[in-house]
Design an enzyme around this catalytic site. Structure first.
Site, PDB file in Angstrom:
ATOM      1  N   TRP A 101       0.827  -1.216   0.000  1.00 31.40           N
ATOM      2  CA  TRP A 101       0.000   0.000   0.000  1.00 31.40           C
ATOM      3  C   TRP A 101       0.853   1.253   0.000  1.00 31.40           C
ATOM      4  O   TRP A 101       0.514   2.248  -0.652  1.00 31.40           O
ATOM      5  CB  TRP A 101      -1.005  -0.018   1.152  1.00 31.40           C
ATOM      6  CG  TRP A 101      -1.973  -1.147   0.983  1.00 31.40           C
ATOM      7  CD1 TRP A 101      -2.111  -2.246   1.771  1.00 31.40           C
ATOM      8  CD2 TRP A 101      -2.921  -1.322  -0.092  1.00 31.40           C
ATOM      9  NE1 TRP A 101      -3.070  -3.085   1.268  1.00 31.40           N
ATOM     10  CE2 TRP A 101      -3.578  -2.554   0.129  1.00 31.40           C
ATOM     11  CE3 TRP A 101      -3.262  -0.567  -1.209  1.00 31.40           C
ATOM     12  CZ2 TRP A 101      -4.570  -3.041  -0.729  1.00 31.40           C
ATOM     13  CZ3 TRP A 101      -4.252  -1.051  -2.066  1.00 31.40           C
ATOM     14  CH2 TRP A 101      -4.887  -2.269  -1.822  1.00 31.40           C
ATOM     15  N   ASP A 171      -1.734   6.685   6.120  1.00 25.03           N
ATOM     16  CA  ASP A 171      -2.807   5.785   5.706  1.00 25.03           C
ATOM     17  C   ASP A 171      -3.128   4.907   6.917  1.00 25.03           C
ATOM     18  O   ASP A 171      -2.317   4.072   7.321  1.00 25.03           O
ATOM     19  CB  ASP A 171      -2.318   4.942   4.525  1.00 25.03           C
ATOM     20  CG  ASP A 171      -3.352   3.933   4.042  1.00 25.03           C
ATOM     21  OD1 ASP A 171      -4.383   3.762   4.715  1.00 25.03           O
ATOM     22  OD2 ASP A 171      -3.107   3.309   2.985  1.00 25.03           O
ATOM     23  N   LYS A 195     -12.923  -1.597   7.042  1.00 25.11           N
ATOM     24  CA  LYS A 195     -12.281  -2.486   8.020  1.00 25.11           C
ATOM     25  C   LYS A 195     -12.804  -2.154   9.422  1.00 25.11           C
ATOM     26  O   LYS A 195     -13.522  -2.948  10.009  1.00 25.11           O
ATOM     27  CB  LYS A 195     -10.764  -2.364   7.944  1.00 25.11           C
ATOM     28  CG  LYS A 195     -10.253  -2.696   6.529  1.00 25.11           C
ATOM     29  CD  LYS A 195      -8.848  -2.227   6.324  1.00 25.11           C
ATOM     30  CE  LYS A 195      -8.465  -2.136   4.867  1.00 25.11           C
ATOM     31  NZ  LYS A 195      -8.604  -3.362   4.100  1.00 25.11           N
TER      32      LYS A 195
HETATM   33  N1  PMP Z   1      -4.347   1.179   2.259  1.00 29.49           N
HETATM   34  C1  PMP Z   1      -4.401   0.091   3.048  1.00 29.49           C
HETATM   35  C2  PMP Z   1      -3.498   0.017   4.242  1.00 29.49           C
HETATM   36  C3  PMP Z   1      -5.300  -0.934   2.746  1.00 29.49           C
HETATM   37  O1  PMP Z   1      -5.354  -2.026   3.522  1.00 29.49           O
HETATM   38  C4  PMP Z   1      -6.141  -0.813   1.612  1.00 29.49           C
HETATM   39  C5  PMP Z   1      -7.166  -1.852   1.241  1.00 29.49           C
HETATM   40  N2  PMP Z   1      -7.077  -3.065   1.774  1.00 29.49           N
HETATM   41  C6  PMP Z   1      -6.021   0.318   0.815  1.00 29.49           C
HETATM   42  C7  PMP Z   1      -5.131   1.303   1.177  1.00 29.49           C
HETATM   43  C8  PMP Z   1      -6.878   0.498  -0.394  1.00 29.49           C
HETATM   44  O2  PMP Z   1      -8.134   0.894   0.056  1.00 29.49           O
HETATM   45  P1  PMP Z   1      -9.383   1.124  -0.880  1.00 29.49           P
HETATM   46  O3  PMP Z   1      -9.810  -0.209  -1.376  1.00 29.49           O
HETATM   47  O4  PMP Z   1     -10.364   1.761   0.071  1.00 29.49           O
HETATM   48  O5  PMP Z   1      -8.982   2.037  -1.971  1.00 29.49           O
END
Ligand code: PMP
Length: 359
Positions: A101, A171, A195
């Site tokens: 991420w 994030d 989550k």
């Molecule tokens: N950042 C993290 C730490 C994640 O775990 C995730 C999704 N699992 C994301 C970003 C991406 O999130 P989204 O699907 O809401 O775009």
């Protein structure tokens, strides 16, 4: 059918009392004569819902007045682009890379500015958090970006880098509301809801006032924090039902005793699972102990066949979505706020039985 324990990394399990309350109010919300899903986002009823959601989140996270709370769409992934577009000044940003991420966030920033990697744990397959003690952030960086909890690899920061006067952007998708955090250490905290907050479709952004209103001129209106800040997240139609449900989750956590209490529960749950892994001769944790996540717990047997067998047999007794991330393999138990302690205990009991049966 009996409800299963859903260990998914997201969309993840929601607190049962929240779902039950939502069920009661699904068709007719209070005196509105209609469902929340059917009402105008500018109606009095919905105005009360979104205001209450903000008030409750502020109370839970102790958010100071000089921070705005935005209820947006587009997932955490949209923030990867909104951040560089809105924070661009000198055209440079620092990143600490702890997994997929943060890499994705950096790749998106790179489209708009120069990126600089301050530290990375790629050398050990992201199984630890780089030491932040000696990190020197660039004096001319527009921001420093970190991923507070790494959903895929199961690591989390226990110490933050010292960014001096440079905004720290985090994030917090997979750890928001799991423990108290000091908002003032951050310029921006953002999280996809699916989550620990509520259903997918909502993205929460907590942003310091002075970081709003400086977007690059070509920034799309919907990607400009100022648009949403000025309109109190009602510039266009927000994800109304997700906001309503998130508010029920906020009320649920407040009812339990807030983030301090939530953190105690999370520590207790994670300890049960990590102790089981550490005391097992079959299962192994994959992460450096000091950097272990409270939310995402990866583990392996060392044999792909045994991993598959474990995942399959677990499913049969109502332990679902325990398979590791598609590119990583092994197992991963996501034990977010809403995972009951009974779910973790059942998993641990099953691990012991599986180990016995497969000696
Ligand atoms: N950042 C993290 C730490 C994640 O775990 C995730 C999704 N699992 C994301 C970003 C991406 O999130 P989204 O699907 O809401 O775009």
């Amino acid at each position: 059918m009996k409800k299963v324990y859903n260990f998914s990394a997201g969309p993840a399990c929601l607190p049962e009392p929240v779902l039950e309350k939502a069920q009661k109010e699904l068709v007719i919300y209070k005196n509105a004569g209609m469902s929340v899903m059917e009402m105008s986002h500018r109606s009095n009823d919905f105005t009360k819902i979104i205001e209450s959601a903000e008030t409750n989140l502020r109370k839970l996270m102790n958010i100071p007045d000089n921070y705005k709370v935005l209820f947006l769409q587009g997932g955490a992934s949209s923030q990867f682009s909104m951040i560089p577009l809105n924070l661009y000044k000198n055209g440079k940003a620092d990143f600490i890379i702890t997994g997929q991420w943060s890499n994705k966030a950096m790749a998106e920033s790179k489209k708009y500015l120069d990126v600089n990697v301050l530290a990375s744990s790629e050398d050990e397959s992201y199984t630890y958090i780089p030491s932040v003690e000696d990190i020197k952030v660039s004096e001319d960086a527009d921001y420093v970006h970190i991923t507070l909890n790494n959903t895929i690899f199961g690591t989390k920061y226990n110490k933050l880098p010292n960014c001096k006067n440079i905004p720290l952007v985090a994030d917090a998708s997979s750890c928001i509301l799991s423990e108290p955090i000091d908002i003032e250490k951050f310029g921006i905290i953002y999280a996809g809801a699916q989550k620990n907050i509520g259903p997918a479709g909502l993205t929460v952004v907590i942003i310091r006032d002075d970081l709003i209103g400086n977007a690059k001129p070509e920034t799309p209106t919907m990607f400009n924090y100022e648009t949403h800040s000025k309109a109190n997240s009602l510039y266009n139609t927000p994800p109304t039902y997700s906001i309503y449900l998130a508010n029920l989750v906020f009320e649920w956590i407040l009812g339990l005793g807030g983030l301090q209490k939530m953190n105690e529960i999370n520590i207790e749950k994670a300890k049960i699972l990590y102790d089981a892994i550490d005391n097992s001769s079959l299962f192994k944790g994959t992460v450096l102990k000091k950097d272990r996540s409270l939310m995402n717990v990866p583990f392996i047997t060392g044999s792909e066949d045994l991993d598959s067998k474990f995942i399959e047999e677990a499913k049969q007794i109502g332990i679902t979505n325990i398979k590791g991330y598609r590119t990583i393999g092994g197992m991963r138990a996501s034990i977010y706020n809403a995972m009951p302690i009974e779910g973790v205990k059942l998993l641990v009991e099953f691990m012991k039985k599986f180990e016995e049966d497969n000696k």
